[in-house]
Enzyme design. Structure first.
Site, PDB file in Angstrom:
ATOM      1  N   LYS A  60       0.840  -1.205   0.000  1.00  0.00           N
ATOM      2  CA  LYS A  60       0.000   0.000   0.000  1.00  0.00           C
ATOM      3  C   LYS A  60       0.876   1.257   0.000  1.00  0.00           C
ATOM      4  O   LYS A  60       0.575   2.239  -0.674  1.00  0.00           O
ATOM      5  CB  LYS A  60      -0.962  -0.036   1.200  1.00  0.00           C
ATOM      6  CG  LYS A  60      -2.099  -1.018   0.962  1.00  0.00           C
ATOM      7  CD  LYS A  60      -2.882  -1.400   2.189  1.00  0.00           C
ATOM      8  CE  LYS A  60      -3.835  -2.547   1.805  1.00  0.00           C
ATOM      9  NZ  LYS A  60      -4.536  -3.160   2.916  1.00  0.00           N
ATOM     10  N   GLN A  79      -5.222  -2.258   9.040  1.00  0.00           N
ATOM     11  CA  GLN A  79      -4.973  -3.561   8.420  1.00  0.00           C
ATOM     12  C   GLN A  79      -5.551  -4.685   9.283  1.00  0.00           C
ATOM     13  O   GLN A  79      -5.253  -4.780  10.471  1.00  0.00           O
ATOM     14  CB  GLN A  79      -3.450  -3.740   8.228  1.00  0.00           C
ATOM     15  CG  GLN A  79      -3.071  -4.964   7.437  1.00  0.00           C
ATOM     16  CD  GLN A  79      -3.582  -4.931   5.996  1.00  0.00           C
ATOM     17  OE1 GLN A  79      -3.404  -3.949   5.288  1.00  0.00           O
ATOM     18  NE2 GLN A  79      -4.234  -5.995   5.568  1.00  0.00           N
ATOM     19  N   ASP A 116     -11.597   1.984   3.001  1.00  0.00           N
ATOM     20  CA  ASP A 116     -11.740   0.527   2.834  1.00  0.00           C
ATOM     21  C   ASP A 116     -13.205   0.158   2.566  1.00  0.00           C
ATOM     22  O   ASP A 116     -13.501  -0.938   2.094  1.00  0.00           O
ATOM     23  CB  ASP A 116     -11.288  -0.185   4.124  1.00  0.00           C
ATOM     24  CG  ASP A 116     -10.049  -1.032   3.879  1.00  0.00           C
ATOM     25  OD1 ASP A 116      -9.709  -1.251   2.706  1.00  0.00           O
ATOM     26  OD2 ASP A 116      -9.446  -1.474   4.871  1.00  0.00           O
TER      27      ASP A 116
END
Ligand code: NDP
Length: 284
Positions: A53, A97, A120
């Site tokens: 990322k 995460q 997300d």
């Protein structure tokens, strides 16, 4: 017939360059998009994802900020970091995460992220907007699937799409996104009776099961489009999808490989969502 292989890596590279271009064109007047990535503990797979990322942020001209929290930190420490990032004007997107250590409640943590920064697309507000067909941050993996189909010029409207898998991060949002594109959608799962028969009716198959080679050639209609979301590590270390690629590609019209198919698109859509959050903030 041998299927056209959809090159997710190439599509991703193109889309990331487009994102970088959009940032470059605006960056003189405003700061670069900022993405905060939180990693909890030392999960090696999480470390690889976070590094990827960060690399994507560099390519796109974003500023990435990494926040590492120790494995045994109390949940309150993570929640207070998220609160601080929610109020930080330099941050457009926040990503925590997953998975988290077992003493932390994933739902509570996701709920804590401000909906405007939920790049997300996992928060209840984003999910609600997706269900209602309102503008929202869609979860990155199924959004990447739709993006790939559109890139290839594949007509979705009116097609029968069969999704195998009903998880909150892939199967269910994929169903909602395909409905929004006017597909007729069937969602299969472990309790589906005669799954092979359901899949055989599909013009578009989306496999998100987590079982190597689960979708076999006999389940595929001649000329169907087959999108393989699965990522399975075999005993020999090789990574493979949920579809028996070699056999199915002889029957399908389009197919995604694993690796190099849906995988790269997921991070690309994260970049796209972060760009959107930034554009909304600065009224682009
Ligand atoms: P989950 O384990 O959360 O969900 C799997 C789904 O498959 C469930 O709905 C389950 O049904 C269904 N399923 C399992 N076994 C069967 C069976 N025998 N017959 C029919 N349905 C079955 O997985 P995820 O959705 O998180 O991930 C799916 C795959 O996609 C994994 O390989 C994962 O690694 C990969 N993935 C890839 C990403 C990418 O970027 N390319 C991102 C996210 C995931 P039930 O609900 O009834 O249990």
């Amino acid at each position: 017939m041998s299927a056209k292989i959809i090159d997710g890596k190439k599509i991703s590279e193109e889309l990331r360059l487009k994102t970088a271009e959009a940032v470059k064109n605006r960056k003189d007047s405003v700061r670069a998009p900022g993405l905060a990535v939180i990693i909890v503990g030392n999960n090696p797979a999480s470390r690889i994802y976070v590094n990827n990322k960060k690399k994507a942020c560099e390519i796109c001209g974003f500023t990435s900020y990494e926040y590492a929290i120790s494995e045994d930190a109390p949940e309150a420490e993570l929640l207070s970091l998220i609160e601080r990032l929610n109020n930080d004007d330099g941050i457009d997107g926040i990503l925590c995460q997953l998975p988290l250590p077992s003493h932390m409640d994933e739902n509570k943590v996701i709920d804590a992220i401000s909906p405007e920064k939920d790049v997300d697309g996992f928060s209840p507000v984003s999910t609600g907007n997706l269900v209602a067909g309102k503008p929202c941050f869609a979860p990155c993996t199924p959004a990447g699937v739709v993006e790939m189909l559109k890139y290839e010029g594949i007509e979705i409207s009116g097609k029968h799409c069969v999704i195998v898998g009903r998880s909150n991060i892939v199967g269910k949002p994929a169903a909602l996104l395909m409905l929004q594109e006017n597909a007729t959608v069937t969602v299969c799962h472990s309790k589906t009776k005669d799954l092979a028969q359901e899949v055989r009716r599909a013009d578009i198959v989306i496999a998100a099961i987590g079982k190597a080679g689960f979708i076999t050639e006999d389940m595929i209609k001649e000329g169907a489009i087959v999108i393989d979301v699965g990522i399975n590590r075999l005993e020999n270390g090789k990574v493979t999808g949920d579809v028996d690629f070699e056999a199915v590609k002889e029957k399908a019209s389009y197919i995604t490989p694993v690796p190099g198919g849906v995988g790269p698109m997921t991070i690309t859509m994260l970049m796209k969502n972060t760009l959107t959050a930034w554009e909304r903030k600065f009224g682009c």
